[in-house]
Design a protein around this motif. Sequence first.
Motif, PDB file in Angstrom:
ATOM      1  N   GLN A  81       0.854  -1.189   0.000  1.00 25.69           N
ATOM      2  CA  GLN A  81       0.000   0.000   0.000  1.00 25.69           C
ATOM      3  C   GLN A  81       0.893   1.244   0.000  1.00 25.69           C
ATOM      4  O   GLN A  81       1.433   1.614   1.036  1.00 25.69           O
ATOM      5  CB  GLN A  81      -0.910   0.024   1.227  1.00 25.69           C
ATOM      6  CG  GLN A  81      -1.826   1.246   1.301  1.00 25.69           C
ATOM      7  CD  GLN A  81      -2.768   1.340   0.109  1.00 25.69           C
ATOM      8  OE1 GLN A  81      -3.492   0.392  -0.190  1.00 25.69           O
ATOM      9  NE2 GLN A  81      -2.763   2.467  -0.578  1.00 25.69           N
ATOM     10  N   THR A  83       2.288   4.907   0.329  1.00 27.26           N
ATOM     11  CA  THR A  83       1.930   5.920   1.321  1.00 27.26           C
ATOM     12  C   THR A  83       0.946   6.932   0.761  1.00 27.26           C
ATOM     13  O   THR A  83      -0.036   7.297   1.424  1.00 27.26           O
ATOM     14  CB  THR A  83       3.197   6.644   1.813  1.00 27.26           C
ATOM     15  OG1 THR A  83       4.108   5.663   2.334  1.00 27.26           O
ATOM     16  CG2 THR A  83       2.863   7.650   2.905  1.00 27.26           C
ATOM     17  N   ASP A 122       7.825   3.470  -3.359  1.00 24.21           N
ATOM     18  CA  ASP A 122       6.909   4.227  -2.499  1.00 24.21           C
ATOM     19  C   ASP A 122       7.177   5.731  -2.551  1.00 24.21           C
ATOM     20  O   ASP A 122       7.215   6.414  -1.529  1.00 24.21           O
ATOM     21  CB  ASP A 122       6.979   3.725  -1.056  1.00 24.21           C
ATOM     22  CG  ASP A 122       5.778   4.196  -0.212  1.00 24.21           C
ATOM     23  OD1 ASP A 122       4.763   4.599  -0.809  1.00 24.21           O
ATOM     24  OD2 ASP A 122       5.881   4.159   1.026  1.00 24.21           O
ATOM     25  N   ASP A 124       6.073   9.582  -4.117  1.00 22.64           N
ATOM     26  CA  ASP A 124       4.877  10.316  -4.522  1.00 22.64           C
ATOM     27  C   ASP A 124       5.078  10.826  -5.940  1.00 22.64           C
ATOM     28  O   ASP A 124       5.752  11.833  -6.169  1.00 22.64           O
ATOM     29  CB  ASP A 124       4.625  11.475  -3.559  1.00 22.64           C
ATOM     30  CG  ASP A 124       3.355  12.260  -3.907  1.00 22.64           C
ATOM     31  OD1 ASP A 124       2.698  11.933  -4.906  1.00 22.64           O
ATOM     32  OD2 ASP A 124       3.039  13.203  -3.154  1.00 22.64           O
TER      33      ASP A 124
END
Length: 200
Positions: A81, A83, A122, A124
Amino acid sequence: MAHIDYYFSVFSPWTYLAGLRLEDIAARHGAQIIYRPLDLLALFDRTGGTRPAARHPSRMDYRRQELDRWADRMGMKMVAQPTIYPPNPAPASYAIIAAQNSGAAPVGPLVHGILRALWADDRDISQDDVIRDILRDTGFDEALVTTGLFDGAITYEKNLDSAIVQGVFGAPFYIVRESDQRFWGQDRLDFLDAHLGTLA
């Protein structure tokens, strides 16, 4: 030469799991890929799909198991999952469109680099500095993050409309223009490969 319209989302885990297999298949058959990033959630809304957040927990639990199975089979690292999920897909999508228009380098590694940044590292992918890093690492001018905004935004919207006209309802989705054969999902790439062989 066959032409493949490739509709995808920069935050789709299934698109990530496709890796660079499409590019390998296209190279083997001398086919051209037209990369068409789109707004996947808007596509669901307009084609009768259900956004993941609104799906029944049992469906989402099974999805998680399937992602784990495929990541293991493909030997690919996968963050269960991220962040930031879902990230805003527009900035990275605009950059891909601008990169494709520039013709400076192959687009496949850029697309996969963005997906890998989200699903393996992970990061963005809505952030300009992340997109700049990936552009630079894959042979593109990192300034495309800003210079490609206008044309990227226009094309991004057109890609969604075009997808709906062509019968797209999920991602990744592959359409061979010459035959109008459609393939939904990274698990259908073998069928795409076989089909391209019939066009030679």
